[in-house]
Enzyme design. Sequence first.
Site: not given
Length: 268
Positions: A18, A172, A176
């Site tokens: 965040a 990656y 994902k």
Amino acid sequence: MSAELTPTGIRVALVTGAARGIGAAVVHRLAGDGWRVVAVDVCADDPALGYSLGTCAELDAVAAKHPDAVLPVVADVRDEQALAAAVRTAVTEFGGLDAAVAAAAVMTGGQPLWETTDAQWDALYEVGLRGVLHLARTAVPVMLERPHPRTGRFVALTSAAAHRGLWHLAGYCAIKHGVLGLVRGLAADLRGTGVTATAVSPGSTDTSMLAATAGLYGLASPSELSVHQLVDRLLDADEVAAAVCWLCRPESSAVTGTVLHADGGFIG
């Protein structure tokens, strides 16, 4: 019923990753819509990565824009107990939990898969996939404590890399793809509960992580990655956040076990 309220009061979300990027944009949108948000970030760098992660100052700045609505919490998604404590904070400070957004992720690569080091793989996996698992383990049971009719939402950020292979980013891509599989399985486990699980796959979005990706490819500017998108530009983090936040709303109840492509046409 409004997007902000459940029968028991104000809607509450927890968002990881965040401090900046898409995660920060999600916090801003949710808070602007009247949600209470626990904003979580590790606020520390990882020596396995070639770029700096979000900072406490950035996380505090996100929260400062929404006094009394956003509570910043420093926690590592790799630490399940730390996430459990963040979820308890949502309950004690705001009364419960209605949405969990897994936006924390890291980027590394730049070489063929067979040259990827264990340290690189571990950074990708522990943050990008195990971190999503930890959020599901800690947040979903609390969302299930809400009374019927439930409108709990679990949303994970995947990537265009969850749908095709990308050159020199095999690790990656694997992580994902794993996130998408986790979300689909979680949605099946949540069948009939009123709590949904979905994924959002962004395309090339103007964030610090995209800048790191451009660096791995030796590009002069991240904007060069926009050639893959039909909109002919990089996406803004707020555009992706808009998709995430819609999935957090009660009105998204028909959508579960699937992915929303907020990718500017990256995936045809």
